[in-house]
Motif scaffolding. Sequence first.
Motif, PDB file in Angstrom:
ATOM      1  N   CYS A  26       0.857  -1.185   0.000  1.00  0.00           N
ATOM      2  CA  CYS A  26       0.000   0.000   0.000  1.00  0.00           C
ATOM      3  C   CYS A  26       0.899   1.242   0.000  1.00  0.00           C
ATOM      4  CB  CYS A  26      -0.888  -0.019   1.245  1.00  0.00           C
ATOM      5  SG  CYS A  26      -2.324   1.037   1.104  1.00  0.00           S
ATOM      6  N   LEU A  27       0.782   2.028  -1.049  1.00  0.00           N
ATOM      7  CA  LEU A  27       1.601   3.245  -1.179  1.00  0.00           C
ATOM      8  C   LEU A  27       0.675   4.457  -1.240  1.00  0.00           C
ATOM      9  CD1 LEU A  27       4.555   4.287  -1.579  1.00  0.00           C
ATOM     10  CD2 LEU A  27       4.091   4.215  -4.045  1.00  0.00           C
ATOM     11  N   ASP A  28       0.905   5.408  -0.373  1.00  0.00           N
ATOM     12  CA  ASP A  28       0.083   6.633  -0.328  1.00  0.00           C
ATOM     13  C   ASP A  28      -1.410   6.293  -0.237  1.00  0.00           C
ATOM     14  OD1 ASP A  28       2.474   8.019  -0.652  1.00  0.00           O
ATOM     15  OD2 ASP A  28       2.285   8.041  -2.844  1.00  0.00           O
ATOM     16  N   TRP A  60       5.015  -4.008  -8.527  1.00  0.00           N
ATOM     17  CA  TRP A  60       6.148  -4.201  -7.617  1.00  0.00           C
ATOM     18  C   TRP A  60       6.832  -2.882  -7.216  1.00  0.00           C
ATOM     19  CZ3 TRP A  60       8.096  -6.360  -3.737  1.00  0.00           C
ATOM     20  CH2 TRP A  60       9.426  -6.106  -3.385  1.00  0.00           C
ATOM     21  N   PRO A  61       7.063  -1.940  -8.131  1.00  0.00           N
ATOM     22  CA  PRO A  61       7.705  -0.691  -7.698  1.00  0.00           C
ATOM     23  C   PRO A  61       6.926   0.032  -6.602  1.00  0.00           C
ATOM     24  CG  PRO A  61       7.802  -0.880 -10.078  1.00  0.00           C
ATOM     25  CD  PRO A  61       6.902  -1.991  -9.597  1.00  0.00           C
ATOM     26  N   SER A  66       6.872   1.393  -0.885  1.00  0.00           N
ATOM     27  CA  SER A  66       6.193   1.423   0.417  1.00  0.00           C
ATOM     28  C   SER A  66       7.086   0.836   1.507  1.00  0.00           C
ATOM     29  CB  SER A  66       4.867   0.645   0.349  1.00  0.00           C
ATOM     30  OG  SER A  66       5.106  -0.757   0.450  1.00  0.00           O
ATOM     31  N   GLY A  67       8.112   0.072   1.098  1.00  0.00           N
ATOM     32  CA  GLY A  67       9.040  -0.516   2.065  1.00  0.00           C
ATOM     33  C   GLY A  67       8.577  -1.826   2.664  1.00  0.00           C
ATOM     34  N   THR A 103       2.117  -4.125   8.521  1.00  0.00           N
ATOM     35  CA  THR A 103       2.941  -3.221   7.701  1.00  0.00           C
ATOM     36  C   THR A 103       2.085  -2.232   6.909  1.00  0.00           C
ATOM     37  OG1 THR A 103       2.956  -4.588   5.693  1.00  0.00           O
ATOM     38  CG2 THR A 103       4.642  -5.082   7.370  1.00  0.00           C
ATOM     39  N   GLY A 104       0.774  -2.418   6.962  1.00  0.00           N
ATOM     40  CA  GLY A 104      -0.123  -1.593   6.156  1.00  0.00           C
ATOM     41  C   GLY A 104      -0.469  -2.241   4.830  1.00  0.00           C
ATOM     42  N   SER A 105       0.199  -3.346   4.515  1.00  0.00           N
ATOM     43  CA  SER A 105      -0.065  -4.048   3.249  1.00  0.00           C
ATOM     44  C   SER A 105      -1.364  -4.850   3.363  1.00  0.00           C
ATOM     45  CB  SER A 105       1.095  -5.007   2.934  1.00  0.00           C
ATOM     46  OG  SER A 105       2.316  -4.305   2.903  1.00  0.00           O
ATOM     47  N   PRO A 106      -2.116  -4.964   2.243  1.00  0.00           N
ATOM     48  CA  PRO A 106      -3.407  -5.643   2.304  1.00  0.00           C
ATOM     49  C   PRO A 106      -3.331  -7.148   2.572  1.00  0.00           C
ATOM     50  CG  PRO A 106      -3.367  -4.105   0.471  1.00  0.00           C
ATOM     51  CD  PRO A 106      -1.957  -4.183   1.000  1.00  0.00           C
TER      52      PRO A 106
END
Length: 163
Positions: A26-28, A60-61, A66-67, A103-106
């Motif tokens: 998840c980015l921004d 992927w980028p 997002s780290g 991590t905030g990732s789905p």
Amino acid sequence: MGDFDPGLFRATLSRFCTGVVVATGCLDGVPAGFAAQSFSSLSLDPPLVALFPAKSSTSWPRLRDSGSFCINILSASQKPVCDVFAKTGIDKFAELDWHAGVTGSPVLEGVLAYVDCDLEVEHDAGDHTIAVGRVRDVRTLVDGVLPLLFFQGSYGAFSATAN
Ligand SMILES: Cc1cc2nc3c(=O)[nH]c(=O)nc-3n(C[C@H](O)[C@H](O)[C@H](O)COP(=O)(O)O)c2cc1C
């Protein structure tokens, strides 16, 4: 390698049966993800996993930036989810329930298990990279449900044989 036959390479490697995962991030505030079979457990101490994104991946980028990334291990009934995440350039989360992991990732609804990681390091590897994740959270969400398997370009489910 003048004699190298890419067709033979693909056909041979397709004999290696794998599970199927969706790597998410998840980015921004915008979720992203893609289907992958190239995923592996890597180290127990420290806990590391490896994912092999193609350099052509557009998602992927975003995970890299997002780290973090979350590996969602698909269950046998989630072939439609795999199909969505194997596409590019669409809103893959429109029809799907998910919640953010540590991590905030789905974390996708209905997955067998997930492995939520911080990106530790990324190595160059031909037309792919080797992304090493430092595990922050792991969870099995449903017991007794079979995984989605990929073998020779087809999907199936695991069937135990007698030991
Ligand atoms: C069964 C299966 C396994 C795949 N394995 C990988 C993989 O290991 N690494 C990868 O980068 N892409 C893999 N892909 C391809 C990506 O899912 C596909 O290229 C997708 O369109 C990428 O989306 P993106 O552009 O949003 O990143 C696989 C696709 C399928 C159907």
